[in-house]
Scaffold this motif. Sequence first.
Motif, PDB file in Angstrom:
ATOM      1  N   TYR A   8       0.813  -1.205   0.000  1.00 16.95           N
ATOM      2  CA  TYR A   8       0.000   0.000   0.000  1.00 16.95           C
ATOM      3  C   TYR A   8       0.851   1.262   0.000  1.00 16.95           C
ATOM      4  O   TYR A   8       0.532   2.236  -0.687  1.00 16.95           O
ATOM      5  CB  TYR A   8      -0.945   0.011   1.197  1.00 16.95           C
ATOM      6  N   LEU A   9       1.940   1.263   0.758  1.00 20.05           N
ATOM      7  CA  LEU A   9       2.826   2.419   0.759  1.00 20.05           C
ATOM      8  C   LEU A   9       3.467   2.622  -0.609  1.00 20.05           C
ATOM      9  O   LEU A   9       3.600   3.757  -1.087  1.00 20.05           O
ATOM     10  CB  LEU A   9       3.904   2.262   1.832  1.00 20.05           C
ATOM     11  N   THR A  10       3.847   1.536  -1.262  1.00 20.55           N
ATOM     12  CA  THR A  10       4.442   1.641  -2.587  1.00 20.55           C
ATOM     13  C   THR A  10       3.420   2.135  -3.601  1.00 20.55           C
ATOM     14  O   THR A  10       3.734   2.964  -4.465  1.00 20.55           O
ATOM     15  CB  THR A  10       5.017   0.287  -3.015  1.00 20.55           C
ATOM     16  N   LEU A  11       2.192   1.658  -3.517  1.00 22.38           N
ATOM     17  CA  LEU A  11       1.148   2.123  -4.432  1.00 22.38           C
ATOM     18  C   LEU A  11       0.847   3.605  -4.217  1.00 22.38           C
ATOM     19  O   LEU A  11       0.630   4.346  -5.185  1.00 22.38           O
ATOM     20  CB  LEU A  11      -0.116   1.286  -4.255  1.00 22.38           C
ATOM     21  N   ALA A  12       0.840   4.053  -2.968  1.00 22.08           N
ATOM     22  CA  ALA A  12       0.632   5.473  -2.690  1.00 22.08           C
ATOM     23  C   ALA A  12       1.785   6.302  -3.249  1.00 22.08           C
ATOM     24  O   ALA A  12       1.571   7.389  -3.812  1.00 22.08           O
ATOM     25  CB  ALA A  12       0.487   5.705  -1.190  1.00 22.08           C
ATOM     26  N   GLY A  13       3.008   5.797  -3.123  1.00 25.32           N
ATOM     27  CA  GLY A  13       4.158   6.474  -3.718  1.00 25.32           C
ATOM     28  C   GLY A  13       4.055   6.535  -5.233  1.00 25.32           C
ATOM     29  O   GLY A  13       4.419   7.540  -5.846  1.00 25.32           O
ATOM     30  N   ASN A  14       3.554   5.466  -5.853  1.00 27.20           N
ATOM     31  CA  ASN A  14       3.344   5.461  -7.302  1.00 27.20           C
ATOM     32  C   ASN A  14       2.374   6.554  -7.720  1.00 27.20           C
ATOM     33  O   ASN A  14       2.605   7.250  -8.713  1.00 27.20           O
ATOM     34  CB  ASN A  14       2.794   4.114  -7.760  1.00 27.20           C
ATOM     35  N   ILE A  15       1.299   6.697  -6.997  1.00 26.57           N
ATOM     36  CA  ILE A  15       0.304   7.716  -7.332  1.00 26.57           C
ATOM     37  C   ILE A  15       0.925   9.101  -7.271  1.00 26.57           C
ATOM     38  O   ILE A  15       0.746   9.927  -8.180  1.00 26.57           O
ATOM     39  CB  ILE A  15      -0.923   7.597  -6.397  1.00 26.57           C
ATOM     40  N   VAL A  16       1.689   9.381  -6.234  1.00 25.38           N
ATOM     41  CA  VAL A  16       2.312  10.702  -6.091  1.00 25.38           C
ATOM     42  C   VAL A  16       3.314  10.950  -7.220  1.00 25.38           C
ATOM     43  O   VAL A  16       3.326  12.028  -7.832  1.00 25.38           O
ATOM     44  CB  VAL A  16       2.988  10.826  -4.704  1.00 25.38           C
ATOM     45  N   VAL A  17       4.149   9.982  -7.529  1.00 31.41           N
ATOM     46  CA  VAL A  17       5.169  10.161  -8.567  1.00 31.41           C
ATOM     47  C   VAL A  17       4.523  10.354  -9.930  1.00 31.41           C
ATOM     48  O   VAL A  17       4.913  11.259 -10.690  1.00 31.41           O
ATOM     49  CB  VAL A  17       6.144   8.959  -8.576  1.00 31.41           C
ATOM     50  N   TYR A  18       3.526   9.567 -10.266  1.00 32.44           N
ATOM     51  CA  TYR A  18       2.939   9.682 -11.595  1.00 32.44           C
ATOM     52  C   TYR A  18       2.059  10.913 -11.742  1.00 32.44           C
ATOM     53  O   TYR A  18       1.943  11.464 -12.837  1.00 32.44           O
ATOM     54  CB  TYR A  18       2.204   8.398 -11.976  1.00 32.44           C
ATOM     55  N   ILE A  19       1.447  11.394 -10.677  1.00 38.57           N
ATOM     56  CA  ILE A  19       0.734  12.675 -10.751  1.00 38.57           C
ATOM     57  C   ILE A  19       1.731  13.807 -10.958  1.00 38.57           C
ATOM     58  O   ILE A  19       1.468  14.752 -11.708  1.00 38.57           O
ATOM     59  CB  ILE A  19      -0.147  12.890  -9.499  1.00 38.57           C
ATOM     60  N   THR A  20       2.889  13.712 -10.322  1.00 32.45           N
ATOM     61  CA  THR A  20       3.928  14.716 -10.527  1.00 32.45           C
ATOM     62  C   THR A  20       4.437  14.703 -11.960  1.00 32.45           C
ATOM     63  O   THR A  20       4.621  15.764 -12.582  1.00 32.45           O
ATOM     64  CB  THR A  20       5.091  14.474  -9.554  1.00 32.45           C
ATOM     65  N   LEU A  21       4.683  13.506 -12.527  1.00 32.36           N
ATOM     66  CA  LEU A  21       5.116  13.419 -13.919  1.00 32.36           C
ATOM     67  C   LEU A  21       4.056  13.952 -14.876  1.00 32.36           C
ATOM     68  O   LEU A  21       4.373  14.643 -15.853  1.00 32.36           O
ATOM     69  CB  LEU A  21       5.452  11.971 -14.279  1.00 32.36           C
ATOM     70  N   LEU A  22       2.796  13.651 -14.613  1.00 31.88           N
ATOM     71  CA  LEU A  22       1.712  14.159 -15.441  1.00 31.88           C
ATOM     72  C   LEU A  22       1.655  15.681 -15.376  1.00 31.88           C
ATOM     73  O   LEU A  22       1.494  16.351 -16.401  1.00 31.88           O
ATOM     74  CB  LEU A  22       0.381  13.552 -15.004  1.00 31.88           C
ATOM     75  N   GLY A  23       1.811  16.236 -14.178  1.00 32.42           N
ATOM     76  CA  GLY A  23       1.832  17.690 -14.037  1.00 32.42           C
ATOM     77  C   GLY A  23       2.986  18.326 -14.777  1.00 32.42           C
ATOM     78  O   GLY A  23       2.849  19.399 -15.381  1.00 32.42           O
ATOM     79  N   PHE A  24       4.144  17.677 -14.757  1.00 28.57           N
ATOM     80  CA  PHE A  24       5.301  18.185 -15.490  1.00 28.57           C
ATOM     81  C   PHE A  24       5.022  18.228 -16.985  1.00 28.57           C
ATOM     82  O   PHE A  24       5.293  19.229 -17.652  1.00 28.57           O
ATOM     83  CB  PHE A  24       6.527  17.314 -15.220  1.00 28.57           C
ATOM     84  N   PHE A  25       4.476  17.146 -17.530  1.00 22.49           N
ATOM     85  CA  PHE A  25       4.206  17.106 -18.965  1.00 22.49           C
ATOM     86  C   PHE A  25       3.097  18.082 -19.349  1.00 22.49           C
ATOM     87  O   PHE A  25       3.118  18.640 -20.448  1.00 22.49           O
ATOM     88  CB  PHE A  25       3.858  15.693 -19.423  1.00 22.49           C
TER      89      PHE A  25
END
Length: 116
Positions: free
Chosen positions: A86-103
């Motif tokens: 669950y912690l890893t999945l939550a980290g995935n969500i944060v990282v990919y939202i950040t990448l989406l925001g960057f793009f």
Amino acid sequence: MTLVILGCALPQYNVWWPLFVVLFYILSPLPTLVTRRYVENTGSSSACLEFAIFITMGFVVSAFALPIILARAPSEAPVIQWGACYLTLAGNIVVYITLLGFFMAFDGDDVDYSMW
């Protein structure tokens, strides 16, 4: 990254297998970044860009699937515990939202930065 490291380093979990999702974090934006350098901005869809998006989505899905597979491993004891998953999945969500925001923020080539 903090959530992924917590999923690995907390004393009740104490396994570093979830850290392999960092490889997917590094690989996921590469196809899109490489393709954007070679695709003309004609407004129409390009087969090369579509394939790059397909590969990128494969990396994103793999980053979410890896901790789940590790937690559901068919052995006497799972490779990782569900809390680490669950912690890893939550980290995935944060990282990919950040990448989406960057793009989304840096999508246009002729951006007028004085608007901000």
